[in-house]
Scaffold this motif. Structure first.
Motif, PDB file in Angstrom:
ATOM      1  N   THR A 162      -4.884 -11.460 -40.371  1.00  0.00           N
ATOM      2  CA  THR A 162      -5.681 -10.589 -41.247  1.00  0.00           C
ATOM      3  C   THR A 162      -5.937  -9.202 -40.635  1.00  0.00           C
ATOM      4  N   VAL A 163      -5.700  -9.060 -39.323  1.00  0.00           N
ATOM      5  CA  VAL A 163      -5.988  -7.778 -38.651  1.00  0.00           C
ATOM      6  C   VAL A 163      -4.746  -7.303 -37.914  1.00  0.00           C
ATOM      7  N   SER A 164      -4.351  -6.033 -38.133  1.00  0.00           N
ATOM      8  CA  SER A 164      -3.237  -5.471 -37.357  1.00  0.00           C
ATOM      9  C   SER A 164      -3.761  -5.044 -35.995  1.00  0.00           C
TER      10      SER A 164
ATOM     11  N   HIS B 256     -18.033  -6.967 -25.744  1.00  0.00           N
ATOM     12  CA  HIS B 256     -17.389  -7.086 -24.432  1.00  0.00           C
ATOM     13  C   HIS B 256     -16.534  -8.351 -24.369  1.00  0.00           C
ATOM     14  N   VAL B 257     -15.277  -8.220 -23.923  1.00  0.00           N
ATOM     15  CA  VAL B 257     -14.406  -9.393 -23.773  1.00  0.00           C
ATOM     16  C   VAL B 257     -14.068  -9.640 -22.301  1.00  0.00           C
ATOM     17  N   SER B 258     -13.549  -8.619 -21.619  1.00  0.00           N
ATOM     18  CA  SER B 258     -13.229  -8.833 -20.190  1.00  0.00           C
ATOM     19  C   SER B 258     -13.369  -7.500 -19.467  1.00  0.00           C
ATOM     20  N   GLY B 259     -12.682  -7.330 -18.339  1.00  0.00           N
ATOM     21  CA  GLY B 259     -12.782  -6.070 -17.599  1.00  0.00           C
ATOM     22  C   GLY B 259     -11.446  -5.347 -17.604  1.00  0.00           C
ATOM     23  N   SER B 260     -11.385  -4.233 -16.895  1.00  0.00           N
ATOM     24  CA  SER B 260     -10.126  -3.477 -16.817  1.00  0.00           C
ATOM     25  C   SER B 260      -9.117  -4.211 -15.951  1.00  0.00           C
ATOM     26  N   GLY B 261      -9.618  -4.968 -14.978  1.00  0.00           N
ATOM     27  CA  GLY B 261      -8.719  -5.668 -14.072  1.00  0.00           C
ATOM     28  C   GLY B 261      -7.754  -4.697 -13.419  1.00  0.00           C
ATOM     29  N   GLY B 262      -6.507  -5.118 -13.331  1.00  0.00           N
ATOM     30  CA  GLY B 262      -5.517  -4.271 -12.654  1.00  0.00           C
ATOM     31  C   GLY B 262      -4.531  -3.631 -13.605  1.00  0.00           C
ATOM     32  N   GLN B 263      -4.822  -3.716 -14.926  1.00  0.00           N
ATOM     33  CA  GLN B 263      -3.810  -3.245 -15.878  1.00  0.00           C
ATOM     34  C   GLN B 263      -3.334  -1.824 -15.592  1.00  0.00           C
TER      35      GLN B 263
ATOM     36  N   ASN C  45       1.485  -6.842 -19.392  1.00  0.00           N
ATOM     37  CA  ASN C  45       0.071  -7.161 -19.624  1.00  0.00           C
ATOM     38  C   ASN C  45      -0.202  -7.266 -21.116  1.00  0.00           C
ATOM     39  N   ALA C  46      -1.342  -7.869 -21.452  1.00  0.00           N
ATOM     40  CA  ALA C  46      -1.707  -8.067 -22.854  1.00  0.00           C
ATOM     41  C   ALA C  46      -2.741  -7.027 -23.272  1.00  0.00           C
ATOM     42  N   ALA C  47      -3.072  -6.996 -24.553  1.00  0.00           N
ATOM     43  CA  ALA C  47      -4.091  -6.058 -25.053  1.00  0.00           C
ATOM     44  C   ALA C  47      -4.705  -6.601 -26.329  1.00  0.00           C
ATOM     45  N   LEU C  48      -5.830  -6.031 -26.690  1.00  0.00           N
ATOM     46  CA  LEU C  48      -6.511  -6.431 -27.921  1.00  0.00           C
ATOM     47  C   LEU C  48      -6.113  -5.524 -29.082  1.00  0.00           C
ATOM     48  N   GLU C  49      -6.029  -4.208 -28.838  1.00  0.00           N
ATOM     49  CA  GLU C  49      -5.502  -3.298 -29.867  1.00  0.00           C
ATOM     50  C   GLU C  49      -4.970  -2.022 -29.231  1.00  0.00           C
ATOM     51  N   VAL C  50      -4.132  -1.321 -30.031  1.00  0.00           N
ATOM     52  CA  VAL C  50      -3.518  -0.063 -29.588  1.00  0.00           C
ATOM     53  C   VAL C  50      -3.574   0.904 -30.754  1.00  0.00           C
TER      54      VAL C  50
ATOM     55  N   TRP D 152     -18.039  -8.207 -12.791  1.00  0.00           N
ATOM     56  CA  TRP D 152     -17.036  -7.178 -12.472  1.00  0.00           C
ATOM     57  C   TRP D 152     -15.727  -7.462 -13.196  1.00  0.00           C
ATOM     58  N   PHE D 153     -15.588  -8.612 -13.774  1.00  0.00           N
ATOM     59  CA  PHE D 153     -14.476  -8.981 -14.664  1.00  0.00           C
ATOM     60  C   PHE D 153     -14.921 -10.275 -15.311  1.00  0.00           C
ATOM     61  N   SER D 154     -14.973 -10.276 -16.633  1.00  0.00           N
ATOM     62  CA  SER D 154     -15.670 -11.383 -17.306  1.00  0.00           C
ATOM     63  C   SER D 154     -14.757 -12.452 -17.842  1.00  0.00           C
TER      64      SER D 154
ATOM     65  N   LEU E 163       2.849 -10.162 -13.775  1.00  0.00           N
ATOM     66  CA  LEU E 163       2.532 -10.721 -15.093  1.00  0.00           C
ATOM     67  C   LEU E 163       1.029 -10.860 -15.186  1.00  0.00           C
ATOM     68  N   GLY E 164       0.431 -10.351 -16.265  1.00  0.00           N
ATOM     69  CA  GLY E 164      -1.020 -10.381 -16.419  1.00  0.00           C
ATOM     70  C   GLY E 164      -1.526 -11.691 -16.993  1.00  0.00           C
ATOM     71  N   ILE E 165      -2.761 -11.624 -17.501  1.00  0.00           N
ATOM     72  CA  ILE E 165      -3.440 -12.808 -18.023  1.00  0.00           C
ATOM     73  C   ILE E 165      -3.117 -12.967 -19.503  1.00  0.00           C
ATOM     74  N   GLY E 166      -2.862 -14.212 -19.953  1.00  0.00           N
ATOM     75  CA  GLY E 166      -2.691 -14.458 -21.385  1.00  0.00           C
ATOM     76  C   GLY E 166      -1.375 -15.157 -21.709  1.00  0.00           C
ATOM     77  N   ALA E 167      -1.267 -15.582 -22.976  1.00  0.00           N
ATOM     78  CA  ALA E 167      -0.105 -16.369 -23.406  1.00  0.00           C
ATOM     79  C   ALA E 167       1.187 -15.556 -23.349  1.00  0.00           C
TER      80      ALA E 167
HETATM   81  N1  COA Z   1      -9.321  -7.707 -33.405  1.00  0.00           N
HETATM   82  C1  COA Z   1     -10.188  -8.749 -33.431  1.00  0.00           C
HETATM   83  N2  COA Z   1     -10.063  -9.827 -32.617  1.00  0.00           N
HETATM   84  C2  COA Z   1      -9.028  -9.836 -31.760  1.00  0.00           C
HETATM   85  C3  COA Z   1      -8.097  -8.780 -31.691  1.00  0.00           C
HETATM   86  C4  COA Z   1      -8.285  -7.681 -32.568  1.00  0.00           C
HETATM   87  N3  COA Z   1      -7.448  -6.643 -32.544  1.00  0.00           N
HETATM   88  N4  COA Z   1      -7.178  -9.089 -30.745  1.00  0.00           N
HETATM   89  C5  COA Z   1      -7.520 -10.273 -30.239  1.00  0.00           C
HETATM   90  N5  COA Z   1      -8.634 -10.730 -30.845  1.00  0.00           N
HETATM   91  C6  COA Z   1      -9.348 -11.963 -30.538  1.00  0.00           C
HETATM   92  C7  COA Z   1      -8.443 -13.190 -30.594  1.00  0.00           C
HETATM   93  O1  COA Z   1      -8.421 -13.733 -31.905  1.00  0.00           O
HETATM   94  C8  COA Z   1      -9.126 -14.109 -29.584  1.00  0.00           C
HETATM   95  O2  COA Z   1     -10.262 -14.690 -30.183  1.00  0.00           O
HETATM   96  P1  COA Z   1     -10.699 -16.197 -29.836  1.00  0.00           P
HETATM   97  O3  COA Z   1     -11.065 -16.173 -28.364  1.00  0.00           O
HETATM   98  O4  COA Z   1     -11.864 -16.409 -30.736  1.00  0.00           O
HETATM   99  O5  COA Z   1      -9.503 -17.035 -30.126  1.00  0.00           O
HETATM  100  C9  COA Z   1      -9.639 -13.151 -28.508  1.00  0.00           C
HETATM  101  O6  COA Z   1      -9.765 -11.894 -29.168  1.00  0.00           O
HETATM  102  C10 COA Z   1      -8.686 -13.003 -27.311  1.00  0.00           C
HETATM  103  O7  COA Z   1      -7.423 -12.605 -27.776  1.00  0.00           O
HETATM  104  P2  COA Z   1      -6.076 -13.247 -27.198  1.00  0.00           P
HETATM  105  O8  COA Z   1      -4.940 -12.566 -27.885  1.00  0.00           O
HETATM  106  O9  COA Z   1      -6.098 -14.741 -27.261  1.00  0.00           O
HETATM  107  O10 COA Z   1      -6.222 -12.804 -25.694  1.00  0.00           O
HETATM  108  P3  COA Z   1      -5.391 -13.166 -24.398  1.00  0.00           P
HETATM  109  O11 COA Z   1      -5.801 -14.484 -23.871  1.00  0.00           O
HETATM  110  O12 COA Z   1      -3.946 -12.930 -24.620  1.00  0.00           O
HETATM  111  O13 COA Z   1      -6.004 -12.066 -23.410  1.00  0.00           O
HETATM  112  C11 COA Z   1      -6.839  -9.863 -22.864  1.00  0.00           C
HETATM  113  C12 COA Z   1      -5.920 -10.710 -23.754  1.00  0.00           C
HETATM  114  C13 COA Z   1      -6.541  -8.434 -23.226  1.00  0.00           C
HETATM  115  C14 COA Z   1      -8.285 -10.187 -23.144  1.00  0.00           C
HETATM  116  C15 COA Z   1      -6.462 -10.177 -21.385  1.00  0.00           C
HETATM  117  O14 COA Z   1      -5.159  -9.797 -21.158  1.00  0.00           O
HETATM  118  C16 COA Z   1      -7.364  -9.466 -20.404  1.00  0.00           C
HETATM  119  O15 COA Z   1      -8.398 -10.004 -20.026  1.00  0.00           O
HETATM  120  N6  COA Z   1      -6.994  -8.240 -19.997  1.00  0.00           N
HETATM  121  C17 COA Z   1      -7.787  -7.465 -19.069  1.00  0.00           C
HETATM  122  C18 COA Z   1      -7.055  -6.290 -18.528  1.00  0.00           C
HETATM  123  C19 COA Z   1      -5.793  -6.672 -17.850  1.00  0.00           C
HETATM  124  O16 COA Z   1      -4.758  -6.684 -18.465  1.00  0.00           O
HETATM  125  N7  COA Z   1      -5.830  -6.943 -16.571  1.00  0.00           N
HETATM  126  C20 COA Z   1      -4.677  -7.306 -15.793  1.00  0.00           C
HETATM  127  C21 COA Z   1      -4.531  -8.753 -15.816  1.00  0.00           C
HETATM  128  S1  COA Z   1      -3.870  -9.361 -14.307  1.00  0.00           S
END
Ligand code: COA
Length: 438
Positions: A370-372, A336-343, A316-321, A87-89, A220-224
């Motif tokens: 290398t990736v925007s 698949h990386v994670s779930g929607s959580g509470g974002q 909160n954090a994100a992978l792309e926009v 339900w959240f990975s 504050l969400g998950i991540g650096a």
């Molecule tokens: N294209 C390709 N790869 C990407 C990418 C992109 N646009 N953006 C990130 N990545 C890769 C990173 O290189 C990293 O790879 P690695 O594990 O091999 O190092 C991986 O994806 C994770 O990225 P990172 O920036 O380190 O993630 P994070 O630890 O800051 O977590 C989320 C980001 C989005 C996964 C995290 O916030 C999350 O699980 N969110 C879920 C929804 C949410 O926000 N819930 C509320 C939280 S309380």
């Protein structure tokens, strides 16, 4: 016999090794546990062993943010006999999902208790708990989350007592009379590896901190990046916390006095979270602390509850926009990386709060530059976590793009202005080609 003695007697009668309790599981049973430290390691490992030894089939195990290396998420051969549904990975569940031997439940975290109550027949709810008190209650420790809903639906409840788990005073409890089996397993508590805060995270943290007024309430969400924001707020005053996950940077804010929860109109003076996960410092702070409330997620993450706090700020954090402001925070393309959580709930709650703001923040690039992470369109297969209609502010180390209330032509310019300079020309070219840069 007085009540205290009676509860102790019940405890002794129900006490058994994890391996014995696990043998009660039969083919086609459904097992579930709650998030992070609520997961009973010994019991769940014993269930996997029992499934293999007894040749069971069709057992399903539901997980929420898996923190242990469960065998069903490591061993593809278990598919069909013990199948995981996430339900959240965390890394284990996402690897299994991407390998085709683990399942995923699409959901908002807030809905998990209700979805279990409505759709999932639970045979065994299993939980790690802190030791029983003299009234016969076990505290769910660091977790409010979905346990109450799961327990309401479960036919049987088994608990694993870990003396190291903190006892939260304001968290769901389960009584010895509700429990059918108890095992003991005193193990060190799992901790979340500390996020590495690089220069980029610190810059983003500083940019957001400038916008946060004294007296604001934070999620504050998950991540650096969310961690970096927390650490950049140490000079603020009268901050409050109402959050999904309680994190290490929040401990620092409480200890330095920046957070006192005094301006919160509800739960005044208290830190509210639905679970806590991080270092031992967090667990020490929660133990026996009346200033902490670990409450069910259907309440904590409810946008209407969030919006009742003026100046609510969500980060909160994100992978792309993409250019529209669609936020993907759970997959890389179809991976698949994670779930929607509470974002989404925090984005919606924050934008409804008087003076509230929601920030989705991330470094401008991934994969060594290398990736925007700002793209004309999301990668095919990418999942939209926060929609273009809910999104508020996007942040990178190059600044803050306010999107809410702005047309597409202004959104795209604001986003390109905070993209990495190496990608701005190609993004501008793409925006012109899409006829949205007018
Ligand atoms: N294209 C390709 N790869 C990407 C990418 C992109 N646009 N953006 C990130 N990545 C890769 C990173 O290189 C990293 O790879 P690695 O594990 O091999 O190092 C991986 O994806 C994770 O990225 P990172 O920036 O380190 O993630 P994070 O630890 O800051 O977590 C989320 C980001 C989005 C996964 C995290 O916030 C999350 O699980 N969110 C879920 C929804 C949410 O926000 N819930 C509320 C939280 S309380």
């Amino acid at each position: 016999m007085d009540a205290v003695k009676q509860y102790k007697k019940m405890y002794r009668q129900k006490l058994a090794p994890a391996e014995e309790l696990a043998k009660r599981v039969e083919s086609d049973n459904v097992i579930c546990s709650d998030i992070t430290l609520a997961q009973p390691k010994a019991l769940l490992e014993a269930v996997a062993e029992h499934v293999k030894a007894a040749g069971l089939t069709g057992v399903k195990q539901h997980t929420v943010l898996d923190i242990y290396p469960y065998e069903m998420y490591q061993n593809a051969d278990l598919l069909g006999s013990l199948t995981g549904i996430s339900w959240f990975s965390s890394k284990g569940a996402s690897r299994a999902a991407n390998g085709g031997f683990g399942d995923v439940m699409p959901c908002y975290y807030r809905d998990i208790p209700g979805l279990f109550e409505q759709y999932i027949d639970i045979d065994y709810f299993v939980a790690a708990v802190s030791p029983m008190d003299k009234h016969g209650y076990f505290s769910m420790s660091t977790v409010g989350s979905a346990s109450v809903g799961m327990m309401r639906k479960a036919k049987h409840i088994l608990v694993e007592v870990n003396k190291n788990l903190p006892r939260a005073l304001n968290a769901p409890m389960v009584h010895i009379s509700q429990v059918e089996g108890v095992c003991e397993n005193t193990i060190p508590l799992a901790v979340l590896p500390k996020a590495e805060l690089d220069e980029v995270s610190r810059t983003i943290g500083g940019l957001i901190a400038e916008r946060i007024p004294d007296g604001a309430t934070l999620q504050l969400g998950i991540g650096a990046v969310p961690d970096a924001v927390g650490l950049a707020l140490k000079d603020k005053h009268d901050l409050g916390i109402h959050t999904e996950m309680f994190t290490d940077s929040m401990v620092e804010l409480i200890e330095c006095g920046a957070v006192n929860n005094s301006k919160k109109p509800i739960h005044t003076g208290k830190t509210v979270a639905t679970f806590a996960f991080g270092s031992q410092r967090i667990y020490d702070l929660i133990n026996d602390n009346p200033a902490f409330e670990l409450l069910p997620v259907d309440y904590v993450n409810n946008p209407e509850v969030i919006a009742r706090h003026p100046n609510f700020v969500s980060i909160n954090a994100a992978l792309e926009v993409d250019f529209y402001g669609q936020v993907c925070a759970e997959s890389i393309g179809t991976k698949h990386v994670s779930g929607s959580g509470g974002q989404v709930d925090y984005v919606r709650g924050a934008i409804q709060s008087p003076g509230g703001m929601s920030f989705i923040a991330f470094p401008s690039t991934a994969k060594g530059g290398t990736v925007s992470k700002i793209q004309p369109t999301l990668t095919p297969g990418a999942i939209v976590t926060t929609s273009k209609n809910d999104v508020d502010c996007i942040v990178t180390e190059y600044g803050i793009a306010k999107l809410r209330g702005r047309p597409l032509s202004e959104r795209v310019k604001a986003l390109i202005a905070i993209a990495h300079p190496d990608f701005r020309d190609e993004l501008t070219f793409a925006a012109k080609k899409q006829n949205i840069m007018i």
